[in-house]
Design a protein around this motif. Sequence first.
Motif, PDB file in Angstrom:
ATOM      1  N   LYS A 112     -11.834   2.868  11.341  1.00 23.95           N
ATOM      2  CA  LYS A 112     -12.649   4.029  10.963  1.00 23.95           C
ATOM      3  C   LYS A 112     -13.941   4.109  11.768  1.00 23.95           C
ATOM      4  CE  LYS A 112     -14.411   7.341   8.656  1.00 23.95           C
ATOM      5  NZ  LYS A 112     -14.012   8.669   9.074  1.00 23.95           N
TER       6      LYS A 112
ATOM      7  N   LEU B 287      -4.601   1.649  10.925  1.00 17.42           N
ATOM      8  CA  LEU B 287      -3.884   2.055   9.717  1.00 17.42           C
ATOM      9  C   LEU B 287      -2.451   1.537   9.744  1.00 17.42           C
ATOM     10  CD1 LEU B 287      -5.024   5.744   9.244  1.00 17.42           C
ATOM     11  CD2 LEU B 287      -5.943   3.704   8.235  1.00 17.42           C
TER      12      LEU B 287
ATOM     13  N   TYR C  97     -10.513   2.070   0.467  1.00 17.80           N
ATOM     14  CA  TYR C  97      -9.652   2.772   1.423  1.00 17.80           C
ATOM     15  C   TYR C  97      -9.892   4.274   1.359  1.00 17.80           C
ATOM     16  CZ  TYR C  97      -6.823  -1.437   2.053  1.00 17.80           C
ATOM     17  OH  TYR C  97      -6.380  -2.686   2.344  1.00 17.80           O
TER      18      TYR C  97
ATOM     19  N   LEU D  64     -12.919   5.115   3.102  1.00 24.06           N
ATOM     20  CA  LEU D  64     -12.766   4.945   4.549  1.00 24.06           C
ATOM     21  C   LEU D  64     -11.748   5.905   5.125  1.00 24.06           C
ATOM     22  CD1 LEU D  64     -12.789   1.096   4.839  1.00 24.06           C
ATOM     23  CD2 LEU D  64     -14.413   2.637   5.820  1.00 24.06           C
ATOM     24  N   ASN D  65     -11.367   6.948   4.391  1.00 22.91           N
ATOM     25  CA  ASN D  65     -10.479   7.980   4.913  1.00 22.91           C
ATOM     26  C   ASN D  65      -9.047   7.537   5.098  1.00 22.91           C
ATOM     27  OD1 ASN D  65     -11.139  10.597   5.295  1.00 22.91           O
ATOM     28  ND2 ASN D  65     -12.618  10.089   6.868  1.00 22.91           N
ATOM     29  N   ALA D  66      -8.599   6.530   4.348  1.00 19.57           N
ATOM     30  CA  ALA D  66      -7.201   6.113   4.450  1.00 19.57           C
ATOM     31  C   ALA D  66      -6.531   6.398   3.113  1.00 19.57           C
ATOM     32  CB  ALA D  66      -7.096   4.644   4.825  1.00 19.57           C
TER      33      ALA D  66
ATOM     34  N   PHE E  28      -3.630   7.766   2.216  1.00 23.65           N
ATOM     35  CA  PHE E  28      -2.227   7.375   2.028  1.00 23.65           C
ATOM     36  C   PHE E  28      -2.102   5.877   1.820  1.00 23.65           C
ATOM     37  CE2 PHE E  28       1.843   6.103   4.021  1.00 23.65           C
ATOM     38  CZ  PHE E  28       2.674   6.636   3.059  1.00 23.65           C
ATOM     39  N   LEU E  29      -2.894   5.098   2.600  1.00 23.86           N
ATOM     40  CA  LEU E  29      -2.830   3.656   2.442  1.00 23.86           C
ATOM     41  C   LEU E  29      -3.350   3.216   1.090  1.00 23.86           C
ATOM     42  CD1 LEU E  29      -3.690   2.055   5.820  1.00 23.86           C
ATOM     43  CD2 LEU E  29      -1.746   1.639   4.391  1.00 23.86           C
TER      44      LEU E  29
ATOM     45  N   ILE F 129      -7.552  11.898   9.151  1.00 20.49           N
ATOM     46  CA  ILE F 129      -6.656  11.053   9.931  1.00 20.49           C
ATOM     47  C   ILE F 129      -5.750  10.225   9.031  1.00 20.49           C
ATOM     48  CG2 ILE F 129      -8.058   8.985  10.147  1.00 20.49           C
ATOM     49  CD1 ILE F 129      -7.061  10.221  13.297  1.00 20.49           C
TER      50      ILE F 129
END
Lengths: 104, 167
Positions: free
Chosen positions: A53, A63, B46, B49-51, B53-54, B128
Motif C-alpha cells: 500500500k 496482495l 486490511y 489499507l485498501n485490501a 477482498f483480503l 486496488i
Amino acid sequence: MMQPGLYHILFISTALFFMGVYGFFTRRNLVTMLMSLELVLNSVNLNFIAFNKYVWPGKMDGLFFALFIIAIAAAEAAVAIAIIINLYRNHKSIDVNDAEDLKY
Amino acid sequence: MSIIEIFFWLLSGLAIFSAIMVLISKNPVHSVLWLIVVFFAISGHYILLNAQFLAIVNLIVYAGAIMVLFLFVIMLMNLNADADPQKNVWLKVIGIVTGGLLLTVLVSAVRSSNDLVNRSAELKTGSIGLIKSLGITLFNEYTVPFELSSILFLSAMVGAVVIGKKE
C-alpha cells in the motif's frame, strides 16, 4: 496523536511476530504451538499488504503474496491437524515432551 | 483527529492486547477465542489499507475455517482443562531474547530509513483491493501459481486423509 503511517503498522506486525515466536518457544501443547504459528503468518501478511500500500500503491503483488500465504496456511493447518490427531491416537497426549520415540 | 485514525489506534491496541491474551491464557479454548479477536483486528487493518477482498478472505478462511478446526480438535481431545504452565524458565528466557532481539533489529531498521518513516497514510483512497482488479490480475499474470495452489490443496487433502485415517 501522530498520523498513522507505515512505521506504526510495521511496529504492530513486528510485535505480533515477536509474540508468535515467544509462544512457539514456550508452549508445550501442539495445538497452541500451531496457533502461535498462525500469529506469525498473519503478521507477515500484514507486512506484505502495508508495503504494497505505501511503497508501491499501483501494484498488487503484495496482495497476491498475502492471498497465497492464506491458502498455504489453510493446507498446512489441515495436514498439521491430521498429524496431531494421529499423535494423540498413539500417545494419548499432544504434549511435545511426550513424543520422544525418535529421540534416542 | 479523524475517524480513520481513531479506528487505526483502536484496532492496533485490540490486536496487541488480544495477542498477549493468546499467550497468557492457560485454557486452550480461551486462546483460540482470543486468536479470533486478533484476526478480526487484522482484518480491520486490511480494510484501512485498501485490501477489502483480503479482509473478507482472512475472516472466512482464518476465523471461519481454521479456528473452527482448532476448536473442534481441542474439544475432541478434551483439552478444556487448564494446561500446566511451562516449567523450564530457560525456554521462556530464550523466547524473550529471540523475539526481543528481532523486534529491536526490525524497529531500528525501519526507524533509520527516512524513506519509510515519511510515507504518509493515504487510507481509503483507490480501489486496488476490490474483487474486479484482483480477479483480472489473478487470471492474467498469476494463472500458474493459482493452478499450482489447486494441486497443493488436492495433495494436502489426500495427505490429511491418509495420515488421519485409522489403520
